[in-house]
Design an enzyme around this catalytic site. Structure first.
Site, PDB file in Angstrom:
ATOM      1  N   GLY A  55      25.201  50.366  34.503  1.00  0.00           N
ATOM      2  CA  GLY A  55      25.758  51.540  35.161  1.00  0.00           C
ATOM      3  C   GLY A  55      26.242  51.269  36.569  1.00  0.00           C
ATOM      4  N   LYS A  75      20.441  45.186  46.115  1.00  0.00           N
ATOM      5  CA  LYS A  75      21.448  44.429  46.856  1.00  0.00           C
ATOM      6  C   LYS A  75      21.591  44.850  48.316  1.00  0.00           C
ATOM      7  CE  LYS A  75      24.209  44.037  42.591  1.00  0.00           C
ATOM      8  NZ  LYS A  75      23.521  45.039  41.774  1.00  0.00           N
ATOM      9  N   LYS A  96      24.933  36.048  49.741  1.00  0.00           N
ATOM     10  CA  LYS A  96      23.804  36.249  50.660  1.00  0.00           C
ATOM     11  C   LYS A  96      22.611  35.370  50.297  1.00  0.00           C
ATOM     12  CE  LYS A  96      25.173  40.935  51.910  1.00  0.00           C
ATOM     13  NZ  LYS A  96      26.508  40.815  51.310  1.00  0.00           N
ATOM     14  N   ASN A 113      31.135  40.144  48.658  1.00  0.00           N
ATOM     15  CA  ASN A 113      31.266  41.596  48.529  1.00  0.00           C
ATOM     16  C   ASN A 113      32.420  41.958  47.598  1.00  0.00           C
ATOM     17  OD1 ASN A 113      29.423  42.767  50.881  1.00  0.00           O
ATOM     18  ND2 ASN A 113      30.424  40.925  51.625  1.00  0.00           N
ATOM     19  N   LEU A 145      35.189  44.922  46.573  1.00  0.00           N
ATOM     20  CA  LEU A 145      35.858  46.091  47.143  1.00  0.00           C
ATOM     21  C   LEU A 145      35.570  47.333  46.320  1.00  0.00           C
ATOM     22  CD1 LEU A 145      39.278  44.383  47.833  1.00  0.00           C
ATOM     23  CD2 LEU A 145      37.735  45.240  49.581  1.00  0.00           C
TER      24      LEU A 145
END
Length: 573
Positions: free
Chosen positions: A261, A338, A380, A418, A420
């Site tokens: 989801g 996250k 990360k 990351n 968008l």
């Protein structure tokens, strides 16, 4: 009466007329002249009229020559010309009448004068749509195109090409333009950025039309114009997937997606649907998000079965039950915590979800003889100063260690930055701040991040999974890092404001944040691509038993800083 119209010749002429009448109706039906919207008539309709008339004349001529031993050649030619003129003219009169009505309606309605960027196929289709649909609220006035051969030509409705992208600002002023539409659907991202730079200087609304192939395929309407978003400007050229590698792995297979989801998980579901799986298990902890993706995918008639499963990857027994019951062939593990600052405040939850949740899911997959397990990781995880990054790096180590222990399951990790528009991205946050009138809060003027669109990241994850032989940490090419403050400035301009109207303030780096992200540290760099925009990292491995003992000790002593030190210490490759 002339002798020509008497006797036997007159009978032949009457027979020929009846044959022509019947054949015309027959060919008009064949070429679908009776079921066309003539108020929208174009060259295609004229060609249909030409074919129907020509076919009926040729048929009549052949009938006369074979059965009546005569031809009436000159009469046939004159009849052909008159049919084209009268039939074509009467049909096109509907188009002319409609345009006159539209012109009248256009004067009544306050249509926005519009500049079209692009005089190719996309521009022509868009101009016709705008002229035919006053409800869109735009009237095309002038066009620009960088192609020298298209200068000074007139497009549909007399819209003239009067310059290149460099002339946008002057033409906006000259014609009091209220809207600009970029009508080059095949435009590269770089070219779109360049054109948008010229268009945004005018401070009028800049729109973009959908992909022309999607329009012609009926997936989208030309009228579905949208504002240029920051995702359009930061996105890159799409990667072409190697369908020959992916299809055999997914077609008619059962695929399980954890975190189905979420932003990445749901997009992976959309992407793998294109490869004809037999069944997709939508596994997630939040019932609302799973319901949303289930409803979306259920609207697609593709023969794929979608099964919603509400479960927590931290529940080891439940994960083993699910893997055993559904026996998936492939698992994409996207479930994770996250958010860096939140995990700094709740380190134990990050460990339970990201480390033990990954271990539970992977071991359950091995126990169920899943063929391929793909874990979604993050940039990360490289030199992390925070708990979230450290837990994701530990999860990568677990995947590598488990891969060494099994021959039945191929386990890999895919690392990227990351995305968008994801729920954890700064972009939704900036949008809300702009809608509220500002200010936009940026942590530090120097802060940069890698960005990738959600569809691109998901496609590359699927491709990397197809390339895996076991134990790899794949790294996606994220392009050049983007300064967050520049991203904020772009979003302000795209929203129709200036930096004087929407202020940017700097709030300071939050706990656990880095100024710069990395995709690989210096010990992991492997310069060669294994596929377009996919690299293979040389991530080091650690013994699984030692790793789990250490994590249990961290949890027991609540010594979370030692977890960060552990993943950052140098190791032999």
């Amino acid at each position: 009466m002339s002798p020509f119209f008497t006797g036997y010749s007159f009978i032949k002429l009457m027979i020929a007329s009846l044959v022509l009448l019947a054949s015309h109706h027959f060919f008009a039906y064949i070429f679908n002249l009776y079921h066309r919207a003539w108020e929208y008539a174009s060259v295609r309709e004229l060609i249909a009229i030409f074919k129907a008339v020509s076919a009926s004349i040729l048929f009549t001529y052949a009938f006369n020559f074979i059965f009546l031993n005569t031809s009436f050649i000159r009469l046939m030619i004159i009849t052909w010309m008159m049919h084209l003129l009268l039939i074509g003219g009467s049909r096109l009169s509907w188009r002319v009448l409609r345009y006159r009505v539209i012109d009248r309606d256009s004067r009544i309605q306050d249509l926005k004068s519009t500049l079209i960027v692009g005089a190719g196929r996309g521009g022509s289709i868009l101009i016709r749509q705008l002229l035919d649909t006053p409800a869109m609220g735009m009237k095309p006035i002038v066009a620009v195109d960088d192609n020298p051969t298209k200068q000074k030509i007139e497009l549909n409705g007399g819209v003239k090409v009067e310059g290149t992208r460099e002339d946008i600002a002057s033409l906006v002023k000259k014609y009091a333009i209220k809207k600009i539409v970029i009508a080059i659907p095949s435009l590269s991202k770089q070219k779109l950025q360049e054109i948008h730079e010229f268009a945004s200087q005018t401070h009028v609304d800049v729109l973009i039309m959908p992909n022309i192939d999607d329009v012609l395929a009926g997936k989208l309407e030309v009228s579905q114009l949208k504002k240029v978003e920051v995702e359009d400007l930061l996105g890159r050229e799409p990667v072409t997937l190697n369908a020959k590698e992916i299809f055999p792995q997914i077609k008619n297979k059962i695929v399980l997606v954890t975190g189905a989801g979420g932003s990445i998980g749901s997009e992976i579901v959309r992407q793998i649907t294109n490869f004809d799986p037999k069944e997709i298990i939508l596994l997630g902890h939040g019932e609302n998000s799973i319901y949303t993706i289930l409803e979306e995918m259920s609207q697609i008639s593709n023969g794929v079965k979608y099964v919603p499963v509400i479960a927590d990857v931290q529940d080891r027994k439940r994960m083993f039950e699910i893997m055993k019951n559904y026996s998936p062939d492939i698992v994409y593990h996207a479930a994770a915590h996250k958010h860096v600052p939140l995990m700094e405040a709740n380190p134990s939850e990050s460990i339970k979800n990201n480390i033990f949740g990954t271990k539970n899911t992977a071991e359950a997959a091995i126990n169920a003889n899943v063929k391929r397990f793909v874990m979604i990781s993050t940039d990360k995880a490289v030199n992390p100063p925070n708990i979230m990054g450290a837990t994701k790096r530990i999860a990568e180590m677990i995947i590598q260690a488990l891969d060494k222990r099994t021959d039945s399951t191929t386990l890999v990790a895919v690392r990227f930055g990351n995305v968008l528009g994801s729920r954890g991205s700064v972009i939704p946050k900036f949008r809300k701040q702009i809608e509220a009138g500002g200010p936009i809060t940026v942590t530090d003027e120097r802060m940069t991040r890698f960005f990738m669109t959600i569809p691109e990241a998901s496609r590359l994850v699927i491709q990397a999974g197809a390339l895996a032989s076991g134990g790899e940490v794949f790294v996606l090419d994220m392009g050049e890092p983007v300064k967050i403050v520049d991203l904020a400035k772009n979003m302000i301009r795209l929203s129709g404001y200036t930096e004087d109207e929407i202020k940017i303030i700097f709030s300071g780096i939050r706990p656990g944040e880095k100024l710069y992200e990395e995709l690989l540290n210096k010990n992991e760099i492997h310069p060669d691509q294994v596929y377009e925009k996919i690299y293979l990292g040389k991530a080091t491995e650690v013994d699984l038993n030692y790793l789990i003992d250490f994590i249990n000790e961290v949890v027991e002593n609540r010594d979370y800083s030692s977890l960060i030190q552990f993943v950052n210490q140098p190791r032999e490759k």
